[in-house]
Design a protein around this motif. Sequence first.
Motif, short mmCIF file in Angstrom:
data_model
loop_
_atom_site.label_atom_id
_atom_site.label_comp_id
_atom_site.label_asym_id
_atom_site.label_seq_id
_atom_site.Cartn_x
_atom_site.Cartn_y
_atom_site.Cartn_z
N ALA A 1 0.85 -1.20 0.00
CA ALA A 1 0.00 0.00 0.00
C ALA A 1 0.89 1.25 0.00
N PRO A 2 0.35 2.37 -0.44
CA PRO A 2 1.12 3.62 -0.34
C PRO A 2 1.57 3.81 1.11
N THR A 3 2.82 4.16 1.28
CA THR A 3 3.44 4.15 2.61
C THR A 3 4.03 5.52 2.95
N THR A 4 3.74 5.96 4.16
CA THR A 4 4.33 7.20 4.67
C THR A 4 5.27 6.85 5.81
N VAL A 5 6.49 7.36 5.76
CA VAL A 5 7.41 7.12 6.87
C VAL A 5 7.61 8.42 7.64
N LEU A 6 7.38 8.34 8.97
CA LEU A 6 7.54 9.51 9.84
C LEU A 6 8.98 9.55 10.34
N THR A 7 9.65 10.67 10.14
CA THR A 7 11.06 10.76 10.47
C THR A 7 11.41 12.17 10.92
N ASN A 8 12.52 12.29 11.67
CA ASN A 8 12.98 13.64 12.00
C ASN A 8 13.88 14.18 10.89
N GLY A 9 14.15 13.40 9.88
CA GLY A 9 14.82 13.90 8.67
C GLY A 9 16.30 14.16 8.82
N MET A 10 16.89 13.68 9.92
CA MET A 10 18.28 14.06 10.20
C MET A 10 19.30 13.01 9.80
N LEU A 11 18.83 11.88 9.24
CA LEU A 11 19.76 10.77 9.00
C LEU A 11 19.86 10.39 7.51
N PHE A 12 19.55 11.33 6.63
CA PHE A 12 19.59 10.98 5.20
C PHE A 12 20.99 11.16 4.65
N ARG B 1 15.48 21.01 8.40
CA ARG B 1 15.32 21.75 7.13
C ARG B 1 16.22 21.15 6.05
N GLU B 2 17.45 20.80 6.43
CA GLU B 2 18.36 20.15 5.46
C GLU B 2 17.77 18.84 4.97
N GLY B 3 17.21 18.06 5.92
CA GLY B 3 16.62 16.77 5.57
C GLY B 3 15.47 16.95 4.58
N ILE B 4 14.67 17.98 4.79
CA ILE B 4 13.55 18.24 3.87
C ILE B 4 14.11 18.53 2.47
N GLN B 5 15.15 19.36 2.41
CA GLN B 5 15.75 19.69 1.11
C GLN B 5 16.32 18.43 0.45
N ARG B 6 17.02 17.61 1.23
CA ARG B 6 17.63 16.39 0.67
C ARG B 6 16.57 15.46 0.09
N ALA B 7 15.48 15.26 0.87
CA ALA B 7 14.44 14.35 0.41
C ALA B 7 13.79 14.88 -0.86
N ARG B 8 13.55 16.18 -0.88
CA ARG B 8 12.94 16.77 -2.10
C ARG B 8 13.89 16.64 -3.28
N ALA B 9 15.19 16.88 -3.03
CA ALA B 9 16.17 16.80 -4.11
C ALA B 9 16.22 15.40 -4.72
N LEU C 1 7.59 10.97 2.62
CA LEU C 1 8.35 11.22 3.85
C LEU C 1 7.64 12.29 4.66
N GLN C 2 7.27 11.97 5.88
CA GLN C 2 6.66 12.97 6.76
C GLN C 2 7.72 13.42 7.75
N ILE C 3 8.17 14.66 7.59
CA ILE C 3 9.31 15.15 8.38
C ILE C 3 8.82 16.17 9.41
N SER C 4 9.33 16.02 10.63
CA SER C 4 8.87 16.89 11.72
C SER C 4 9.57 18.24 11.68
N LEU C 5 8.77 19.28 11.72
CA LEU C 5 9.29 20.65 11.85
C LEU C 5 8.25 21.41 12.65
N ASP C 6 8.61 21.90 13.83
CA ASP C 6 7.59 22.40 14.75
C ASP C 6 7.33 23.90 14.67
N SER C 7 8.27 24.64 14.05
CA SER C 7 8.09 26.10 14.08
C SER C 7 8.80 26.73 12.88
N ALA C 8 8.45 27.98 12.64
CA ALA C 8 8.99 28.69 11.47
C ALA C 8 10.45 29.07 11.68
N THR C 9 10.85 29.22 12.91
CA THR C 9 12.24 29.57 13.24
C THR C 9 12.76 28.56 14.28
#
Length: 342
Positions: A164-175, A218-226, A193-201
Motif C-alpha cells: 500500500a502507499p506508505t508514509t514514513v515519519l522521520t525527524n529527517g536528520m539521517l539521510f 530543514r536540510e533533511g527536507i531539502q535532501r528528500a525533495r532533491a 516522507l513525513q518530516i517533523s518541523l515544529d516552528s517557522a524559526t
Amino acid sequence: MKADIDLDIGQKTFASGLLPELIAALRRSRQGDLVAVVGDEQSVGPELETWCRFTGHPLLESTVENGRTRFVFRCGAIPAPSEDTRPVGSRLWLYTNFDCNLRCDYCCVRSTPTAPRRELGLPRVQRIAQEAAELGVKEIFVTGGEPFLLEDIGEILAACAATAPTTVLTNGMLFVGRRAESLRSLPRDRIVLQISLDSATPERHDLHRGSGTWARAREGIQRARAQGFRVRIAATVSIDAEAEEFRRFLDEEKIAAEDRVIRRIALRGSAAEGVALGRADLVPEVTITADGVYWHPVGADDSDLLVTRDIFPLAESFAAVRRAFEREGEHANKLARIFNCA
Ligand code: SF4
C-alpha cells in the motif's frame, strides 16, 4: 499524570456522598482540566467509569499508589476529528523501533538514544505487509523511534510499499551515507516522507527537540525533495497561536494542504503537558509494535491502549481492534437507551 484538581474522597462511594463532591469539582474546573480522584475504595472504579462515560468526562487513567486508588478524568470531550469515518483497518501503523537519535521532551512513546530498540524486524514486517494486502489496508504508516536508525529500513519500506502507499515519519536528520542510499532505491510514487518541523524559526523546535535540530530538519527536507520524494511537513504544537503561526509559514513556503500536519502535543509518554487522551477519544487506527497490537499510534507504549499481544494472524488482530471498538459503541448506546426520556 498531573491533574489540575486533586480530590481526596477517602472512603466515599456513589452510595455515600461521592456524587456531590464530583459535581463541586466540575464547578471549579474549566473544559479540558484534569481531575484526580484519590480514594481508599477500589470498588468505586466501575461506577466512576460509568459516570465518566455517561457525563462525557473521559476516564484517562487509574493507578494504585501506596494502597490508594487514583483515577484521573478530563472535564469534557475533545472535538472529534473530521476523518473519524475512515473504516477501522484501512490505515495500518507500524512502530519499527523505539530508539531515536533525539530526545524530544514531548515524545509520546518515550523514545531516546538510550531507549531499548524493541525492533519489529524485517521478517515480521514482511509477513504483516503480506497479510495486510488481503485485509483491505489502504495506507501504511511507518514510525518509531526514528525508523532511519535501522540498517534495513530500505527493505522494510519496500515491503510496505509493495502492499500500500506508505508514509514514513522521520525527524529527517539521517539521510546521509548508507541510509541515503537506501532512500534512493525506494519508489517515489509509493513512499511519502513525513518530516517533523515544529516552528517557522529554530527557537521553539530546538527547545523541544534539541539545539541545532531545526536546521538539520530543514536540510533533511531539502535532501528528500532533491531526491524526488514528496515531503509532508508535520508540526507538534502546544497552543492554537503556535498552530496559526506555523500555518502562515507553510503558506509562505507554498506547502499544499495535503502536505501539512499540525497536531497538538498529547499528554502521553514523556510529555508533561498536552491534550489528555483516553481510548474513548480516539477512533482506532491499528498500530503494531514489537510488543503487540495497540488501539492508536499516540499511545503505542501505554498498556491502556494495548488491544492484544498477538500480532498474527493479522486478520485476528484487526478483528480484536474492531471488537473493542464495537464494545465502546455498545456501551455508549446502552447508556443512551437507559437515559432516553421520551
Ligand atoms: S518525537 Fe520523534 S524524533 Fe522526537 S524522540 Fe520521539 S520519536 Fe524521536
